[in-house]
Design a protein around this motif. Structure first.
Motif, short mmCIF file in Angstrom:
data_model
loop_
_atom_site.label_atom_id
_atom_site.label_comp_id
_atom_site.label_asym_id
_atom_site.label_seq_id
_atom_site.Cartn_x
_atom_site.Cartn_y
_atom_site.Cartn_z
N GLY A 149 9.55 32.18 8.91
CA GLY A 149 10.59 32.06 7.88
C GLY A 149 10.11 32.54 6.53
O GLY A 149 10.88 33.11 5.75
N SER A 150 8.82 32.34 6.25
CA SER A 150 8.24 32.75 4.97
C SER A 150 7.31 33.95 5.16
O SER A 150 6.26 34.05 4.52
CB SER A 150 7.46 31.59 4.34
N PHE A 151 7.71 34.87 6.05
CA PHE A 151 6.84 36.01 6.38
C PHE A 151 6.51 36.87 5.18
O PHE A 151 5.46 37.52 5.13
CB PHE A 151 7.50 36.86 7.48
N ASP A 152 7.42 36.92 4.18
CA ASP A 152 7.18 37.78 3.03
C ASP A 152 6.56 37.03 1.86
O ASP A 152 6.46 37.57 0.76
CB ASP A 152 8.49 38.45 2.58
N LEU A 153 6.12 35.80 2.07
CA LEU A 153 5.45 35.06 1.00
C LEU A 153 4.08 35.69 0.77
O LEU A 153 3.24 35.71 1.67
CB LEU A 153 5.29 33.58 1.40
N PRO A 154 3.81 36.22 -0.43
CA PRO A 154 2.54 36.92 -0.66
C PRO A 154 1.35 35.98 -0.65
O PRO A 154 1.46 34.80 -1.01
CB PRO A 154 2.74 37.57 -2.04
N GLN A 155 0.21 36.50 -0.26
CA GLN A 155 -1.01 35.69 -0.17
C GLN A 155 -1.40 35.17 -1.55
O GLN A 155 -2.00 34.09 -1.65
CB GLN A 155 -2.15 36.53 0.42
N ARG A 156 -1.07 35.90 -2.61
CA ARG A 156 -1.45 35.43 -3.95
C ARG A 156 -0.78 34.09 -4.28
O ARG A 156 -1.34 33.28 -5.01
CB ARG A 156 -1.10 36.48 -5.00
N TYR A 157 0.42 33.87 -3.75
CA TYR A 157 1.12 32.61 -3.98
C TYR A 157 0.35 31.47 -3.32
O TYR A 157 0.10 30.43 -3.94
CB TYR A 157 2.53 32.70 -3.40
N VAL A 158 -0.03 31.68 -2.06
CA VAL A 158 -0.77 30.66 -1.32
C VAL A 158 -2.14 30.44 -1.95
O VAL A 158 -2.59 29.30 -2.12
CB VAL A 158 -0.91 31.07 0.15
N SER A 159 -2.82 31.54 -2.33
CA SER A 159 -4.16 31.43 -2.89
C SER A 159 -4.16 30.66 -4.21
O SER A 159 -5.07 29.86 -4.48
CB SER A 159 -4.75 32.82 -3.11
N ALA A 160 -3.13 30.90 -5.02
CA ALA A 160 -3.05 30.20 -6.31
C ALA A 160 -2.93 28.69 -6.09
O ALA A 160 -3.56 27.89 -6.81
CB ALA A 160 -1.87 30.71 -7.12
N LEU A 161 -2.14 28.28 -5.09
CA LEU A 161 -1.99 26.86 -4.80
C LEU A 161 -3.29 26.28 -4.25
O LEU A 161 -3.71 25.17 -4.63
CB LEU A 161 -0.84 26.64 -3.84
N LEU A 162 -3.96 27.00 -3.35
CA LEU A 162 -5.22 26.52 -2.79
C LEU A 162 -6.27 26.36 -3.87
O LEU A 162 -6.98 25.34 -3.92
CB LEU A 162 -5.71 27.50 -1.72
N GLU A 163 -6.36 27.33 -4.75
CA GLU A 163 -7.35 27.26 -5.83
C GLU A 163 -7.06 26.13 -6.79
O GLU A 163 -7.98 25.60 -7.43
CB GLU A 163 -7.39 28.60 -6.57
#
Length: 483
Positions: free
Chosen positions: A183-197
């Motif tokens: 469903g979120s196939f186009d969610l960029p990795q930078r979005y996920v990385s920012a939250l993880l960091e």
């Protein structure tokens, strides 16, 4: 240049052999006979165009997944659910008075969770109200926030959510964020990385753990859940994207509904998240015991609520059976709103029987489409239902995405499940069924406003269609087992 007919013939022969093998696999593994027939015929007849889609969509169950997920869920239910759960007690008291003992026993049996009293639920109509309430609840979080959406976009709304979650994580609030990998196939990795960091625990929900399941696109997690401190919970139809706020001109204004819950039912919603989180991460979210206990009842409120969370690993066809039992429980009316009208035979039969009992059966669907094949197939299902006496309405202003069921004068269900095969059998969904006269009146008023902005479909929608359009409808309906 000499054309190599022998090589072409060999390729065609190989394609048909693969198609026959895939058709055999479909017959053995597809959960419904209709789906098995649809796949088998298409794989044998036109393997060139159906083998690849079958790799992605055709396997409605696969080796190991269902059993493993089911075993995990049963273990969690013995270790992690609140001590106060007692499904047998649900067959007594107000839910039984409203729906009948047999209906309550069936619903709690399907859910594996009880009706819980002492809750407060309010409707959140459309995106502005929904996300204002969700963001406000997260802003007030003291201990933890659980977030789960099918679609998360890196747009203005997604950025607002990300910024707030990072702020709360910096304050020491524990954040667990789950999103569906397809469903979120186009969610960029930078979005996920920012939250993880920033200290947010964020994970995709995926079913392709093993290489054999690498191409699996079924079994999507379609749930939308937010839980704050175990005290407030939100479920409904909205995802994280500006289109849910009406920013897509083709579908605007977007019509959707969420609910906010307080009281013991929050523990049930939270447990559904815990099951999904454990599947995605193989860990339980670290919640303090005092924070994970069942919340106290809301004062002066006698609303009973039940969480039904269908999934493809269930022993029964929970999604379909939930709708069947809800329809069968109706004595005076059953109103349903759904963006996709692709009922299976069990639900279709329950709707016809409800009409025969004299029940006011209405279904509200969109007049605009977001998926062409589904929209065309739904026209044919609407025609068949109209001939059976069901009243079908099309919402006029914009795209209708809400999932609401209103039963008689006392029960209402709101959540993420559509009236289609994906929600019945292939997706993980969540619905909250409420037993409360005042809340049913609130939902009734909301739906009456929606019906007031709709036009009633007649048999002429199908009969006046061109011959080509009718063919398109019938062809589209052949795909209904996988839509």
């Amino acid at each position: 240049m000499h054309f190599d007919w022998l090589s072409l013939g060999s390729l065609i022969f190989a394609a048909h052999v693969i198609g026959v093998i895939a058709a055999g696999h479909a017959i053995l593994n597809t959960r419904t006979s209709q789906g098995a027939i649809a796949w088998a015929v298409s794989l044998v007849a036109v393997p060139y165009v159906t083998v690849i889609p079958y790799l992605f969509l055709g396997r409605s169950k696969f080796s190991g997944y269902v059993d493993k997920r089911r075993i995990e869920s049963e273990l969690l239910r013995t270790r992690a659910h609140p001590n106060a759960w007692d499904t047998h007690a649900s067959s007594m008291g107000r839910p039984a008075e409203a729906l009948g003992h047999a209906v309550v026993r069936a619903l709690t049996g399907l859910s594996g969770m009880p009706f819980l009293p002492g809750n407060h639920v309010r409707t959140l109509v459309n995106g502005d109200a929904t996300f204002a309430a969700i963001l406000d609840a997260i802003e007030q979080a003291r201990h933890y926030v659980l977030v789960q959406f099918f679609i998360v976009r890196d747009d203005a709304l997604g950025d607002k959510l990300k910024t707030l979650l990072l702020k709360k994580a910096a304050q020491g609030v524990r954040i667990c964020f789950l999103y569906d990998s397809i469903g979120s196939f186009d969610l960029p990795q930078r979005y996920v990385s920012a939250l993880l960091e920033g200290g947010v625990e964020i994970h995709p929900f995926a079913t392709n753990r093993r290489f054999v399941n690498r191409f699996q696109l079924n079994f999507r997690n379609h749930r939308k859940i937010v839980v704050v401190d175990g005290e407030r919970a939100f479920v409904g139809g909205h995802n994280v994207g500006v289109e849910y706020l009406g920013a897509n001109p083709r579908l605007s204004p977007w019509r959707d509904t969420h609910i906010e819950m307080r009281g013991p039912i929050v523990a049930s919603v939270q447990f559904v998240f815990i099951e999904d989180w454990h599947w995605a991460t193989q860990r339980l979210p670290r919640l303090e015991p005092s924070q994970a206990e069942q919340p106290e009842s809301v004062e002066d409120v006698d609303m009973h609520c039940l969480v039904v969370a269908p999934g493809p690993a269930d022993k029964e066809e929970t999604g379909s059976l939930f709708f069947v039992e809800a329809i069968n429980a109706a004595q005076t009316r059953i109103w349903i709103t759904t963006p996709y009208l692709i009922p299976d035979e069990a639900v279709f039969s329950a709707l016809r029987l409800a009409v025969m009992r004299g029940v006011d059966v209405r279904i509200l669907i969109p007049s605009r489409r977001d998926h062409y094949v589904v929209f065309e197939a739904s026209k044919l299902f609407a025609y068949d239902l109209i001939r059976a006496g069901v009243r079908i309405f099309r919402y006029r202003p914009g795209f209708l995405h809400q999932k609401v069921v209103l039963i008689d004068e006392v029960a209402a269900a709101i959540g993420s499940a559509n009236l289609d095969n994906r929600s019945f059998r292939l997706n993980f969904e969540i619905m909250v069924l409420t037993i409360d006269h005042a809340f049913a009146l609130e939902v009734e008023a909301m739906l009456e406003r929606d019906f007031g902005e709709a036009w009633e479909v007649t048999r002429h929608e199908y009969r006046n269609a061109s011959a080509l359009r009718r063919i398109v409808m019938h062809v589209a309906r052949l795909f209904s087992p996988i839509l």
